[in-house]
Design a protein around this motif. Structure first.
Motif, short mmCIF file in Angstrom:
data_model
loop_
_atom_site.label_atom_id
_atom_site.label_comp_id
_atom_site.label_asym_id
_atom_site.label_seq_id
_atom_site.Cartn_x
_atom_site.Cartn_y
_atom_site.Cartn_z
N LEU A 95 0.74 -1.17 0.10
CA LEU A 95 0.02 0.06 0.01
C LEU A 95 0.70 1.05 -0.07
CD1 LEU A 95 -2.71 1.44 0.21
CD2 LEU A 95 -2.62 1.08 2.87
N PHE A 96 1.75 1.16 0.85
CA PHE A 96 2.69 2.38 1.05
C PHE A 96 3.47 2.53 -0.28
CE2 PHE A 96 7.01 4.16 1.90
CZ PHE A 96 6.51 5.37 2.59
N THR A 97 4.11 1.63 -0.94
CA THR A 97 4.85 1.74 -2.21
C THR A 97 3.59 2.52 -3.15
OG1 THR A 97 6.09 -0.16 -1.56
CG2 THR A 97 5.84 0.38 -4.12
N ALA A 98 2.49 1.88 -3.36
CA ALA A 98 1.58 2.26 -4.43
C ALA A 98 1.44 3.88 -4.27
CB ALA A 98 0.46 1.71 -4.53
N LEU A 99 1.32 4.21 -2.89
CA LEU A 99 0.82 5.63 -2.76
C LEU A 99 1.87 6.52 -2.99
CD1 LEU A 99 -1.29 4.91 0.42
CD2 LEU A 99 -2.16 5.81 -1.68
N VAL A 100 3.15 6.17 -2.71
CA VAL A 100 4.18 6.95 -2.81
C VAL A 100 4.69 7.21 -4.27
CG1 VAL A 100 6.83 7.05 -2.50
CG2 VAL A 100 5.48 6.44 -0.75
N LEU A 101 4.60 6.16 -4.87
CA LEU A 101 4.56 6.29 -6.58
C LEU A 101 3.51 6.90 -7.10
CD1 LEU A 101 5.28 2.55 -7.77
CD2 LEU A 101 6.90 4.53 -7.96
N PHE B 44 2.72 7.30 -17.70
CA PHE B 44 1.84 6.60 -17.88
C PHE B 44 1.93 5.42 -17.36
CE2 PHE B 44 -0.17 3.35 -20.77
CZ PHE B 44 -1.50 3.58 -20.59
N TRP B 45 3.15 4.68 -17.68
CA TRP B 45 3.39 3.62 -16.87
C TRP B 45 3.52 3.44 -15.64
CZ3 TRP B 45 2.16 -0.08 -20.18
CH2 TRP B 45 2.15 0.22 -21.70
N ILE B 46 4.18 4.65 -15.14
CA ILE B 46 4.31 4.42 -13.54
C ILE B 46 2.83 4.48 -13.10
CG2 ILE B 46 4.97 6.19 -11.71
CD1 ILE B 46 7.14 7.31 -13.16
N ARG B 47 1.92 5.17 -13.63
CA ARG B 47 0.28 5.14 -13.06
C ARG B 47 -0.15 3.64 -13.08
NH1 ARG B 47 -1.18 10.43 -16.50
NH2 ARG B 47 -0.43 12.08 -15.25
N ILE B 48 0.14 3.17 -14.34
CA ILE B 48 -0.61 1.70 -14.53
C ILE B 48 -0.05 0.83 -13.36
CG2 ILE B 48 -0.40 -0.16 -15.75
CD1 ILE B 48 -2.17 1.92 -16.99
N PHE B 49 1.54 0.89 -13.17
CA PHE B 49 2.11 0.04 -12.21
C PHE B 49 1.69 0.21 -10.68
CE2 PHE B 49 5.73 -0.92 -9.22
CZ PHE B 49 5.90 -2.23 -9.53
N ALA B 50 1.43 1.66 -10.63
CA ALA B 50 1.26 2.20 -9.20
C ALA B 50 -0.28 1.63 -8.80
CB ALA B 50 1.61 3.43 -8.84
N TRP B 51 -1.14 1.83 -9.84
CA TRP B 51 -2.60 1.36 -9.59
C TRP B 51 -2.87 0.01 -9.62
CZ3 TRP B 51 -6.54 3.80 -7.85
CH2 TRP B 51 -6.74 5.53 -7.81
N ILE B 52 -2.00 -0.79 -10.48
CA ILE B 52 -2.19 -2.50 -10.22
C ILE B 52 -1.68 -2.88 -8.57
CG2 ILE B 52 -1.14 -4.51 -10.68
CD1 ILE B 52 -0.75 -3.63 -13.50
N LEU B 53 -0.77 -2.06 -7.94
CA LEU B 53 -0.24 -2.39 -6.64
C LEU B 53 -1.60 -1.63 -5.87
CD1 LEU B 53 3.53 -1.49 -6.31
CD2 LEU B 53 2.35 -3.80 -6.44
N LEU B 54 -2.04 -0.80 -6.11
CA LEU B 54 -2.91 -0.03 -5.20
C LEU B 54 -4.21 -0.78 -5.30
CD1 LEU B 54 -3.66 2.33 -3.31
CD2 LEU B 54 -4.45 3.69 -5.22
N GLY B 55 -4.71 -1.21 -6.43
CA GLY B 55 -5.74 -2.13 -6.61
C GLY B 55 -5.69 -3.42 -5.67
N PHE B 56 -4.43 -4.14 -5.59
CA PHE B 56 -4.35 -5.47 -4.89
C PHE B 56 -4.34 -4.98 -3.52
CE2 PHE B 56 -1.15 -8.26 -2.89
CZ PHE B 56 -1.95 -9.42 -3.30
#
Length: 417
Positions: free
Chosen positions: A21-27, A62-74
């Motif tokens: 969660l922390f990684t996704a939000l920081v990104l 764009f790719w940073i957002r995609i990766f971060a949202w996958i983590l955040l979704g999980f």
């Protein structure tokens, strides 16, 4: 089929869930904020070499957002299945906060959304212009056509695409550097378009539409991207009052204000005089301070800066830049300045200013010259001094983008401070 996965997530240690969660939000937060922070005049943002970071963030956002949202979704799945009540409340609030940050840093704080291009671009002749004759303009002459661009207008827009003498031009100005440049937008044989992305060391940076390379306003050089190292062709330009420009080019046209941006123009009403309240654009009255005014001259690989205060006091400065003998002079309006090559018919002339401060007298032939560089009386009557490209800038700008520039102090020239 999903039961093993949920069983695994239930057994996942709490610190792992929180780390995801922390990684996704920081990104998410850092990517949105830093890509704007690095290229806008926020406290501390313009003093380090961070442009390369900003460029990479812009290219990969764009790719940073995609990766971060996958983590955040999980993380959201884990929280809403196994999380505590406060986590189920707090996490959606963070998502809402991110949406607010996303909106402001993408639609409010980016340079191109603050400084927009003119929608209604038009020109008029002097007799129909309502602009004060004392206003500063950037004047350009190409193929016999003269056009003037008020700094009060260009200072807001930062860049305006136009055509002079059937030649495409890009008129640019950076108010924080007080730097005017006129470039050809032709890149590899194609007319390119540009957008303002921010600044680097307080100088405007543009992005071309084709390769997404970033270009420095003060030098016309691509400083990031596929075209890094490429330099735009510069056209000669001069900074004068509208009145002084018309004396030389009475048929010149001048850019009119776009009615859509009158409030923005009004905010720059005092910019010409350097008396605005903002420390980013207000002039330092002392010499050789970051916001002191200088006149910059380059010749070949050499450059030199001249103190505006000294020019005002002495009215003329005679010097050489890489063996090019030059004359700097300023008119009675204390605003319109000129830099000329002192060589005429293979002789280097020496000048003095007359008592009324609007005529020059050369010591060699005692001929009389006007401020436009024309000899109007004496043995050299009919000759004209050649204009040397020069710029009126803040000292910090000239210092940053002319790394080996020397400074002129009285009769002494020294290395840059």
């Amino acid at each position: 089929m999903l039961k093993p996965a949920f069983t695994y997530s239930e057994k996942m240690p709490l610190y792992i869930k929180r780390l995801i969660l922390f990684t996704a939000l920081v990104l998410l937060f850092s990517a949105e904020i830093l890509r704007v922070y690095f290229v806008m005049p926020f406290p501390g943002s313009q003093v380090s070499n961070t442009l390369s970071y900003a460029y990479r963030l812009e290219q990969f956002i764009f790719w940073i957002r995609i990766f971060a949202w996958i983590l955040l979704g999980f993380a959201l799945i884990l929280v809403f299945k196994n999380g505590k009540v406060w986590e189920k409340i707090f996490l959606p609030l963070l998502v809402i906060l991110y949406a607010v940050v996303f909106f402001f840093f993408n639609f409010r704080l980016q340079a191109e959304n603050i400084f927009r291009q003119p929608v209604n671009k038009s020109f008029t002749v002097a007799s129909h212009s309502e602009m004060e004759k004392s206003k500063l303009i950037i004047g350009v002459v190409i193929n016999g056509q003269a056009k003037a661009y008020p700094i009060q207008l260009i200072g807001y827009h930062h860049q305006v695409m136009d055509t002079i003498g059937n030649t495409p031009v890009m008129i640019t100005y950076c108010t924080v550097c007080r730097s005017a440049r006129v470039y050809s937008p032709i890149v590899h044989g194609k007319a390119e378009s540009f957008r303002l992305v921010g600044m680097d060391h307080f100088n405007a940076v543009f992005e071309d539409a084709t390769t997404k390379s970033w270009w420095q306003q003060a030098s016309g050089k691509a400083i990031a991207g596929p075209l890094k190292g490429y330099v735009l062709k510069e056209f000669p330009s001069t900074q004068l009052t509208w009145d002084a420009w018309l004396r030389q080019y009475p048929a010149s046209v001048v850019m009119k204000p776009d009615p859509l941006f009158m409030d923005n123009y009004f905010k720059l009403e005092d910019y010409d005089k350097g008396t605005m309240q903002s420390s980013l654009v207000r002039r330092d009255v002392l010499s050789w301070e970051p916001k002191s005014w200088v006149v910059g001259v380059t010749n070949n690989l050499s450059s030199k800066a001249y103190d505006w205060n000294e020019l005002l006091q002495n009215k003329i400065i005679q010097d050489s830049v890489d063996r090019l003998p030059i004359l700097l002079t300023i008119e009675k309006d204390s605003t319109s300045f000129h830099v000329y090559d002192r060589r005429v018919n293979n002789y280097t002339l020496s000048f003095q200013i007359t008592g009324n401060n609007d005529l020059l007298l050369d010591d060699n032939t005692h001929s009389t010259w006007n401020m436009d560089g024309h000899c109007i009386d004496g043995a050299l009557k009919g000759n004209k001094l050649q204009t040397v490209q020069s710029y009126n800038e803040f000292w910090h700008s000239w210092q940053n983008f002319h790394d080996k520039s020397k400074i002129y102090v009285g009769s002494l020239t020294v290395a840059k401070k």
